[in-house]
Motif scaffolding. Structure first.
Motif, short mmCIF file in Angstrom:
data_model
loop_
_atom_site.label_atom_id
_atom_site.label_comp_id
_atom_site.label_asym_id
_atom_site.label_seq_id
_atom_site.Cartn_x
_atom_site.Cartn_y
_atom_site.Cartn_z
N THR A 102 0.83 -1.20 0.00
CA THR A 102 0.00 0.00 0.00
C THR A 102 0.87 1.26 0.00
N LEU A 103 2.15 1.12 0.38
CA LEU A 103 3.06 2.27 0.30
C LEU A 103 3.31 2.69 -1.14
N LYS A 104 3.00 1.83 -2.09
CA LYS A 104 3.14 2.20 -3.50
C LYS A 104 2.22 3.36 -3.88
N THR A 105 1.17 3.61 -3.08
CA THR A 105 0.34 4.78 -3.34
C THR A 105 1.15 6.06 -3.15
N LEU A 106 1.95 6.12 -2.10
CA LEU A 106 2.82 7.29 -1.89
C LEU A 106 3.89 7.35 -2.97
N PHE A 107 4.43 6.20 -3.36
CA PHE A 107 5.41 6.17 -4.44
C PHE A 107 4.82 6.79 -5.71
N ALA A 108 3.60 6.41 -6.05
CA ALA A 108 2.97 6.95 -7.26
C ALA A 108 2.68 8.44 -7.11
N LEU A 109 2.19 8.86 -5.96
CA LEU A 109 1.95 10.30 -5.74
C LEU A 109 3.21 11.11 -5.97
N THR A 110 4.35 10.53 -5.60
CA THR A 110 5.63 11.26 -5.65
C THR A 110 6.25 11.24 -7.04
#
Length: 396
Positions: A102-110
């Motif tokens: 679910t940390l990939k959501t922050l990765f994509a935002l960034t």
């Protein structure tokens, strides 16, 4: 000098005075009435109640008639209105836990905003260096050329850590990407998150929270590209000489493995590691409202309990509309002044309601209630290659 007045003159003067007073009396009375009459009460400004999100246990402010909260075994969970940011209910919302993919959501935002989707890149050995053992993979191959859009589908559908590594390389490198993600999290008010491995792979000290993950999912849905990728159920991925099919690992979206697809579901991202357990950020649209739910590490049932508990929380959230006061806000810890909220993408083509005019173009979706079986994957030529990505239970 006048020394006296006749009685007639005095009488006339008195008559004029009385007439003048009588003429002015209604006006004065009216004026007096307006002054003395109490002003209508002004609407009382709503006094924000203190946030309860740092308290342990279940937090909810119910009105009469609100449905009972479901029994949820997850260590931490949260239900919020994606449009307003109001948190409707939560359990240990700020508890710091491993987030898995679910940390990939922050990765994509960034990273997503800085890389054009049509950009092409030929993968080098350096791009794939350092992928953790047992990682979920989409099947990136050295020497093969991919578009950025291909790579993002690998991230969102197959949860491919190999795709994350390539995109991080394009975005400035692994450590630089982790640092950018940390800065992004803090700017959004996600203060529980500590980034070590951008793909969500377990690493010492890497944590997030149900509160933070809801922030990432909510802000991601405001980006049309993010929203399209996270709501895509199935797609083709480039391979040796021909493409092959990949399917989203979010069972609420696809309906795979016996999990019923959720009506109006939008996405967002699921995850699993042996340390984090099952984690999920999901969102759905119904009757003009978009809810976002985070569930972290259910303690009961098997690997699909995370979907069952997310479903029950979504159902509760839609049933509780107007019957609870918020226990906090996803905007409450933002480092910058809150801006006017942008329109939240309201539904995916995967489960659009009949009156929903906001289905996203270009999304290869699944109609609600059909699941992957209803697609007839063999008929459309999608060969899901298990060797390209590992089954449920993979790290990251």
């Amino acid at each position: 000098m006048i020394t006296g007045l006749s009685s007639r003159t005095v009488s006339s003067a008195c008559a004029l005075c009385v007439a003048g007073m009588l003429a002015l009396a209604p006006t004065a009375a009216s004026a007096g009435q307006r002054i003395m009459e109490p002003a209508p009460p002004r609407p009382r400004a709503a006094v924000p109640q203190p946030a309860l999100l740092y308290r342990s246990g279940v937090q909810v402010r119910p009105h009469r008639g609100v449905p009972a909260l479901p029994d949820v075994s997850a260590l931490s969970w949260l239900v919020a209105d994606a449009d307003t940011g109001e948190v409707l209910a939560s359990h240990d919302a700020h508890r710091k836990l491993p987030p898995a993919s679910t940390l990939k959501t922050l990765f994509a935002l960034t990273v997503l905003p800085g890389l054009p989707s049509t950009m092409r890149h030929t993968v080098t050995p350096e791009d794939l260096a350092g992928i953790g053992p047992g990682s979920s993979l989409v099947g990136i191959e050295e020497g093969h050329t991919y578009t950025v859009a291909d790579l993002w589908r690998g991230v969102f559908l197959a949860s491919g850590n190999d795709a994350v590594h390539v995109l991080a390389s394009l975005g400035g490198g692994w450590e630089a990407t982790a640092a950018k993600m940390q800065t992004k999290a803090h700017a959004l008010g996600a203060l529980d998150t500590h980034v070590v491995s951008p793909d969500g792979y377990d690493a010492p000290g890497q944590v997030s929270s149900a509160f933070d993950l809801a922030i990432f999912g909510r802000n991601g849905l405001r980006n049309p590209d993010f929203a399209r990728y996270c709501s895509t159920a199935v797609a083709q991925f480039p391979g040796d000489g021909s493409s092959y099919g990949i399917a989203n690992t979010n069972r609420l979206l696809t309906g795979a493995n016996g999990v019923e697809p959720y009506p109006g579901v939008i996405g967002v991202k699921n995850g699993y590691t042996s340390n984090a357990g099952n984690t999920l950020v999901t969102a759905a649209r119904r009757n003009g409202r978009t809810l976002i739910v985070t569930v972290m590490n259910p303690q009961a049932g098997g690997g699909y309990t995370v979907y069952q508990e997310a479903r029950s929380l979504l159902d509760w959230g839609f049933g509780a509309a107007g019957l609870v006061d918020p226990v906090g806000s996803l905007d409450g810890l933002r480092a910058t002044p809150r801006q006017a909220p942008a329109a939240t993408p309201v539904a995916a083509a995967t489960a659009a309601e009949p009156d929903d005019d906001s289905a996203w173009p270009g999304t290869l979706g699944v109609a609600a209630g059909t699941g992957l079986a209803g697609l007839g994957l063999g008929a459309v030529g999608l060969t899901l290659r298990a060797r390209r990505r590992r089954a449920e239970g993979d790290e990251g």
